[in-house]
Design a protein around this motif. Structure first.
Motif, PDB file in Angstrom:
ATOM      1  N   ARG A  69       0.806  -1.168  -0.151  1.00  0.00           N
ATOM      2  CA  ARG A  69      -0.080  -0.139  -0.054  1.00  0.00           C
ATOM      3  C   ARG A  69       0.786   1.364  -0.034  1.00  0.00           C
ATOM      4  NH1 ARG A  69      -3.881   0.062   4.660  1.00  0.00           N
ATOM      5  NH2 ARG A  69      -2.317   0.255   6.181  1.00  0.00           N
TER       6      ARG A  69
ATOM      7  N   GLU B 180     -10.026  -2.416   5.029  1.00  0.00           N
ATOM      8  CA  GLU B 180      -8.810  -2.031   4.966  1.00  0.00           C
ATOM      9  C   GLU B 180      -8.125  -1.840   6.278  1.00  0.00           C
ATOM     10  OE1 GLU B 180      -7.133  -2.174   2.016  1.00  0.00           O
ATOM     11  OE2 GLU B 180      -5.210  -1.382   2.397  1.00  0.00           O
ATOM     12  N   TRP B 194      -6.938   7.832   2.695  1.00  0.00           N
ATOM     13  CA  TRP B 194      -7.643   6.824   2.129  1.00  0.00           C
ATOM     14  C   TRP B 194      -9.366   7.243   2.024  1.00  0.00           C
ATOM     15  CZ3 TRP B 194      -5.563   2.388   0.389  1.00  0.00           C
ATOM     16  CH2 TRP B 194      -6.421   1.180  -0.007  1.00  0.00           C
ATOM     17  N   GLY B 199      -9.107   5.307  -1.635  1.00  0.00           N
ATOM     18  CA  GLY B 199      -8.094   4.215  -1.564  1.00  0.00           C
ATOM     19  C   GLY B 199      -7.257   4.495  -2.721  1.00  0.00           C
TER      20      GLY B 199
END
Lengths: 200, 200
Positions: A69, B180, B194, B199
């Motif tokens: 990520r 997540e 995010w 995201g």
């Protein structure tokens, strides 16, 4: 002149690798530069009792997810290498050998070595591979090869590792800003803020 | 309607305490709300092999320094309590008892209990103390006291803890955003990003 930031990292640390792409730019925004200090987490873990990420249940799964990520966020190529982690004496000794005469060259080598390991799955444990990377970066192949077995650079890496531990470093990246310690790639933004405000 | 964020924390976690002041505001910026899920790190550590901060050489010194630094940054009152860490079954059971009928009241209680522990050095292990805090927050004193010994809430806290572990949580704070995972108070900014970007 303002003191340099000190950037402790292990060549086998993925978060250290990610931080290596940004730490100099963050310092430069504030007119500061960075001294890079590779050290050996293999010598730090017995002191702290901590373990490599992949050996910690739950945290290992999370960390791999997070590394992907974070690397996507910063557009940094990354794949967890195999084997991982590895001992990084060869790279560390070559770093300090290059650093003695040309700190910028040492950084270029360090970036190239970590990129080889973390983006191209090149095993950077062996003398030949490390010397090849150093030569491509602009170092002298034979001299780098010799430095890996030179007691001077064996001792230098050991001493730098001990100095890091003595100063309280226990992970990678671990950054000192005018003596103030910051642990982790996710603290680079706080370092930026700290430099901006002159602390708080 | 967008899914709620899930905020796992332990009442005895200082970084969880610090995150509790900001997580709802960050979610609200993006039109989201947060479900709070206290759980027991004492049950997580045997699974992960990790240890409380204060039991880790080098990291303990750093963490205390960092907690003071982060609390100054966000103007959150903080002093490392003594004893630390502590088992937090009483607070966790009262939380879920309150949460069943009034999640907002449960949050007010949780904030008050953590503030008592981390800002005022109040020992929140005992039933009486926890029930007092809950009553001050607006709960029923006798009912809260009873919940602490109620098998329903004993099981509830155990089950929530196991659910957290099964989903991969291993620390505090640990936040899920649409599945997540984000670990650590220093990831709240990344949660913000995010949510902003949906995201990456």
């Amino acid at each position: 002149m303002a003191e340099q930031l000190e950037f402790y990292f292990d060549f086998s640390s993925p978060y250290g690798y990610l931080a290596s792409f940004r730490i100099d730019d963050i310092a430069a925004k504030h007119g500061r530069s960075v001294t890079w200090r590779p050290y050996l987490l293999g010598a730090v873990f017995p002191v702290s009792g901590m373990k490599p990420l992949v050996q910690i249940p739950l945290k290992n799964t999370y960390s791999l997810h997070d590394l992907n990520r974070v690397s996507r966020l910063y557009n940094i190529p990354f794949q967890l290498p195999d084997p991982f982690p590895i001992p990084t004496q060869a790279a560390g000794r070559v770093f300090y050998f290059l650093d003695d005469s040309d700190p910028e060259l040492a950084k270029i080598f360090a970036k190239a070595a970590m990129t080889a390991y973390f983006a191209e799955n090149v095993d950077i444990r062996t003398r030949e591979t490390v010397a090849d990377i150093a030569a491509k970066a602009g170092g002298d192949h034979e001299a780098c090869l010799a430095a890996i077995n030179d007691p001077v650079y064996k001792d230098r890496l050991k001493n730098e590792t001990q100095t890091g531990i003595d100063r309280g470093a226990f992970g990678s990246p671990f950054v000192f800003v005018d003596g103030e310690p910051f642990w982790g790639n996710d603290r680079l933004e706080m370092i930026d803020a700290w430099l901006e405000r002159g602390g708080w």
